[in-house]
Design a protein around this motif. Sequence first.
Motif, short mmCIF file in Angstrom:
data_model
loop_
_atom_site.label_atom_id
_atom_site.label_comp_id
_atom_site.label_asym_id
_atom_site.label_seq_id
_atom_site.Cartn_x
_atom_site.Cartn_y
_atom_site.Cartn_z
N UNK A 46 0.92 -1.29 0.01
CA UNK A 46 -0.09 -0.08 0.09
C UNK A 46 0.86 1.31 0.23
N UNK A 47 2.24 1.02 0.19
CA UNK A 47 3.01 2.26 0.17
C UNK A 47 3.37 2.90 -0.94
N UNK A 48 3.52 4.14 -1.27
CA UNK A 48 3.73 4.84 -2.63
C UNK A 48 4.81 5.59 -2.30
N UNK A 49 5.68 6.03 -3.36
CA UNK A 49 6.65 6.95 -3.10
C UNK A 49 7.62 7.09 -4.17
N UNK A 50 8.48 8.01 -4.35
CA UNK A 50 9.46 8.28 -5.41
C UNK A 50 10.91 7.63 -5.08
N UNK A 51 11.32 6.81 -6.06
CA UNK A 51 12.51 6.29 -5.83
C UNK A 51 13.70 6.84 -6.73
N UNK A 52 14.82 7.42 -6.29
CA UNK A 52 15.91 7.91 -7.28
C UNK A 52 16.73 6.41 -7.36
N UNK A 53 16.81 6.14 -8.52
CA UNK A 53 17.40 4.98 -8.82
C UNK A 53 18.90 5.24 -9.58
N UNK A 54 19.27 6.24 -9.29
CA UNK A 54 20.72 6.48 -9.97
C UNK A 54 21.76 5.72 -9.26
N UNK A 55 21.66 5.51 -8.02
CA UNK A 55 22.91 4.84 -7.50
C UNK A 55 22.78 3.30 -7.99
N UNK A 56 21.76 2.81 -8.54
CA UNK A 56 21.98 1.53 -9.24
C UNK A 56 22.65 1.37 -10.63
N UNK A 57 22.82 2.23 -11.26
CA UNK A 57 23.40 2.19 -12.57
C UNK A 57 24.82 2.37 -12.48
N UNK A 58 25.27 1.11 -11.88
CA UNK A 58 26.71 0.90 -11.93
C UNK A 58 27.13 -0.57 -12.50
N UNK A 59 28.08 -0.57 -13.31
CA UNK A 59 28.49 -1.93 -13.91
C UNK A 59 27.57 -1.95 -15.38
N UNK A 60 28.46 -2.93 -16.20
CA UNK A 60 27.96 -3.04 -17.66
C UNK A 60 26.79 -3.13 -17.98
N UNK A 61 25.99 -3.89 -16.98
CA UNK A 61 24.68 -4.14 -17.37
C UNK A 61 23.58 -2.98 -17.56
N UNK A 62 23.96 -2.08 -16.55
CA UNK A 62 23.27 -0.96 -16.09
C UNK A 62 23.72 0.29 -17.03
N UNK A 63 24.73 0.16 -17.66
CA UNK A 63 25.36 1.23 -18.74
C UNK A 63 24.20 1.55 -19.44
N UNK A 64 23.48 1.07 -20.32
CA UNK A 64 22.48 1.43 -21.15
C UNK A 64 21.61 2.52 -20.50
N UNK A 65 21.08 2.14 -19.21
CA UNK A 65 19.97 2.86 -18.49
C UNK A 65 20.63 4.23 -18.03
N UNK A 66 21.87 4.40 -18.34
CA UNK A 66 22.49 6.01 -18.17
C UNK A 66 21.77 6.79 -18.88
N UNK A 67 21.43 6.24 -20.32
CA UNK A 67 20.74 7.23 -20.99
C UNK A 67 19.29 7.47 -20.70
N UNK A 68 18.79 8.56 -20.55
CA UNK A 68 17.36 9.08 -20.04
C UNK A 68 16.46 8.35 -20.91
N UNK A 69 16.59 8.34 -22.18
CA UNK A 69 15.49 7.77 -23.29
C UNK A 69 15.57 6.30 -22.80
#
Length: 96
Positions: free
Chosen positions: A24-47
């Motif tokens: 039931x909880x809602x919130x806003x998560x800043x996921x920028x800290x998760x974008x480390x490592x090769x697998x997450x590299x593409x996600x650094x592009x906001x698009x």
Amino acid sequence: MSFLHVTKAQYLEDYKVAVSFNDGRTGVADLSAALKGDVFEPLKEISVFSQLRVDGELETIVWPNGVDLAPEYIYFQAFRDNSDLQGLFRQWSYIV
């Protein structure tokens, strides 16, 4: 608490996501800290990052390249400053 699942997610801006959970909880998560490592590299592009969706089977946020994040991690990022949840976050080893 039973298993935690993401029920809704909506891209907001930068690396921020509005999320709802099955407790039931809602919130806003800043996921920028998760974008480390090769697998997450593409996600650094906001698009690319903004193409997130909730996978009905995994019950968490996923991206078109197959990357996903644990619901607990997203929950921690959304509610990390909530004093009532600090014990839970310690159990999950997100804080010591």
